[in-house]
Design an enzyme around this catalytic site. Structure first.
Site, PDB file in Angstrom:
ATOM      1  CB  CYS A 258      88.896 -29.697  -5.230  1.00 50.75           C
ATOM      2  SG  CYS A 258      87.662 -29.553  -6.490  1.00 50.75           S
TER       3      CYS A 258
ATOM      4  CE  LYS B 192      75.411 -30.870 -17.111  1.00 56.99           C
ATOM      5  NZ  LYS B 192      76.118 -29.673 -17.571  1.00 56.99           N
TER       6      LYS B 192
ATOM      7  CD  GLU C 252      87.992 -34.044  -6.953  1.00 59.17           C
ATOM      8  OE1 GLU C 252      87.769 -33.333  -5.936  1.00 59.17           O
ATOM      9  OE2 GLU C 252      88.454 -33.621  -8.017  1.00 59.17           O
TER      10      GLU C 252
ATOM     11  CD  GLU D  20      85.764 -26.201  -2.101  1.00 58.14           C
ATOM     12  OE1 GLU D  20      84.585 -26.604  -2.118  1.00 58.14           O
ATOM     13  OE2 GLU D  20      86.677 -26.747  -2.751  1.00 58.14           O
TER      14      GLU D  20
HETATM   15  C1  SIN Z   1      90.942 -30.127  -8.388  1.00 57.39           C
HETATM   16  O1  SIN Z   1      91.428 -30.046  -7.265  1.00 57.39           O
HETATM   17  O2  SIN Z   1      89.911 -29.561  -8.676  1.00 57.39           O
HETATM   18  C2  SIN Z   1      91.725 -30.901  -9.412  1.00 57.39           C
HETATM   19  C3  SIN Z   1      93.090 -30.439  -9.406  1.00 57.39           C
HETATM   20  C4  SIN Z   1      94.125 -31.451  -9.772  1.00 57.39           C
HETATM   21  O3  SIN Z   1      93.841 -32.454 -10.423  1.00 57.39           O
HETATM   22  O4  SIN Z   1      95.255 -31.219  -9.374  1.00 57.39           O
END
Ligand code: SIN
Length: 474
Positions: free
Chosen positions: A281, A172, A247, A378
């Site tokens: 992220c 998804k 993640e 964040e």
């Molecule tokens: C992420 O941090 O959202 C992924 C970025 C990456 O794979 O470098």
């Protein structure tokens, strides 16, 4: 305008009564629509993936690898077209979108190779008539939930290792960026990956994901997204005790010691922070610079930031695209006002742009401290707060004082300082004089509330297997 169906058991279907519009964040215009599917289709996908598992799991590794190689070849063939679709639905500059397609495809290639190297082991027995064998086998049906910030890479680094291990997949993608995902799956179909091995649904997240988390036939959940949603998903899968990889959020500190190569550090901050307009992220969230070089650093950084070209990602000289939507803009404004109220000073930026679309100027703040939202929550956008430090002990404490532990960056030329601080930072990824650590062959993932499990590298494949121990008496 792009009109897409969903892919279930090798067929393109649309049973929906409603559609989801896909909006270009650079203009606010509609660029496509996809079906809004729900519980019924979610249940059907589980049945097909479960059925397909019976052959895919037992196919030999070389054959599975060949399908992945073929998928890789087709993604490479269509890279430019995929990149354009990504820029239209997500906003990132076209060169960056193309780089993401190649990055995404590097995971397909890596796991085409790793599929053949899922080595087990034999263990010496303590009796004469036994052999102890350990083998790794596919965990089963995998549910993969992916975000909008990397519409291709977040898919391939879940789907490719899952397929390599012999799992079948329910995918998804984010409803904000489903078109790149559907195009990637179209190529998987062209590559001949058998029906039912990959199934993709767009629609109401709550309904689809709930069916998948509740169904005992789904044996693994892999999710990239916010920490809050990750926690809810963990609770949901507890009922059927699934394996899980998460993640989640990050709040990367970027630490610059006074012996660092300053121009390189400035460039590192810019590369890390403004990649995908800060919607990453692992991107820098807060900068700590040693107090003796703070003024020089801030001046260089301001100059560099003011040179950045912000615009529509389809214009070839754009370096920073729009944010994903209005709520992202509102959050930038909130973090800015909060910091200014608490004593930060605005050096540059700090405003939206006078044009259609969701643009926010690259922003630099100084005199920030950890009472401010931008120093603890964040940002996911183009704001850089800078604070100063005097000693390593002080900066390590500040850097580690976070619920997150995904990525951290350190710039110094002193080797023992570099090694000491890397050992002390509570982060899954440390970039030492390197602001771009991501690569298919290395394990990507975080400590603490940034998640669990790893994507990429040999670790990324182990997330999709169960360990079986066979004790053979002869
Ligand atoms: C992420 O941090 O959202 C992924 C970025 C990456 O794979 O470098």
């Amino acid at each position: 305008m792009e009109v897409y169906k969903n892919y279930i058991n090798g067929q393109w279907i649309d049973h929906s009564k409603e559609q989801i519009d896909v909006i270009n964040p650079a203009t606010g215009e509609k660029v496509g629509h996809v079906p809004r599917h729900g519980k019924t289709e979610a249940t059907i996908t589980v049945e097909h993936a479960h059925q397909a598992l019976k052959t895919w799991k037992f196919m030999n590794a070389k054959q599975r690898s060949a399908y992945l190689y073929q998928w890789h070849t087709l993604i490479k063939r269509d890279a430019e077209q995929l990149a354009r679709t990504m820029t239209l639905e997500q906003g990132k500059p076209i060169q960056e979108a193309l780089a993401e397609i190649h990055y995404a495809n590097s995971y397909v290639l890596w796991y085409a190779e790793e599929a053949k190297r899922l080595y087990g082991q034999t263990i010496p027995a303590s009796v004469d008539d036994k052999k102890l064998i350990v083998q790794y086998e596919a965990v089963g049906v995998v549910a993969a939930i992916t975000p909008w910030n990397f519409p291709a890479a977040m898919i391939t680094r879940k789907v490719a290792p899952a397929l390599a291990a012999g799992c079948t997949v329910l995918l998804k993608p984010s409803e904000l960026t489903p078109l790149t995902a559907l195009k990637l799956v179209e190529l998987a179909d062209e590559a001949g990956i058998p029906k039912g091995v990959i199934n993709v649904l767009t629609g109401t997240s709550r309904e689809i994901v709930k069916v998948w988390t509740d169904d005992a036939r789904v044996r693994k959940l892999t999710f990239t997204g916010s920490t809050a949603v990750g926690k809810t998903l963990m609770r949901d899968i507890a009922q059927t005790v699934k394996k899980v990889s998460l993640e989640l959020g990050g709040h990367a500190p970027f630490i610059i010691f006074d012996d660092a190569q300053l121009e390189k550090a400035v460039e590192g901050v810019v590369q890390s922070k403004f990649r995908n307009a800060g919607q990453t992220c692992i991107c820098t969230n807060r900068v700590y610079v040693q107090h003796t070089i703070a003024e020089k650093f801030t001046n260089l950084l301001r100059e560099r930031i003011e040179q950045l070209k912000v615009g529509n990602g389809l214009e070839s000289d754009t370096e920073v695209g729009p944010l994903i939507n209005q709520s992202a803009i509102d959050w930038m404004q909130h973090q800015l006002e909060d910091a200014l109220e608490k004593g930060a000073q605005l050096v540059t930026g700090g405003k939206t742009m006078q044009r259609e679309g969701f643009y926010y100027a690259p922003t630099l703040l100084i005199h920030t401290d950890d009472t401010m939202s931008c120093m603890t929550e964040e940002t996911f956008g183009p704001i850089i707060p800078v604070a100063t430090f005097e000693t390593m002990d002080e900066v390590v404490e500040k850097a580690n004082d976070s619920i997150y532990g995904l990525a951290a960056y350190v710039y110094t030329q002193n080797l023992s300082q570099a090694i000491t601080i890397s050992d002390r930072l509570e982060y899954g990824i440390v970039g030492l004089n390197d602001s771009q650590p991501s690569t298919a062959q290395a394990p990507f993932g975080g400590f603490k509330e940034s998640g669990m499990g790893r994507e990429g590298g040999k670790e990324g494949l182990m997330e999709y297997v169960e360990t079986k121990y066979i004790s053979l008496q002869y």
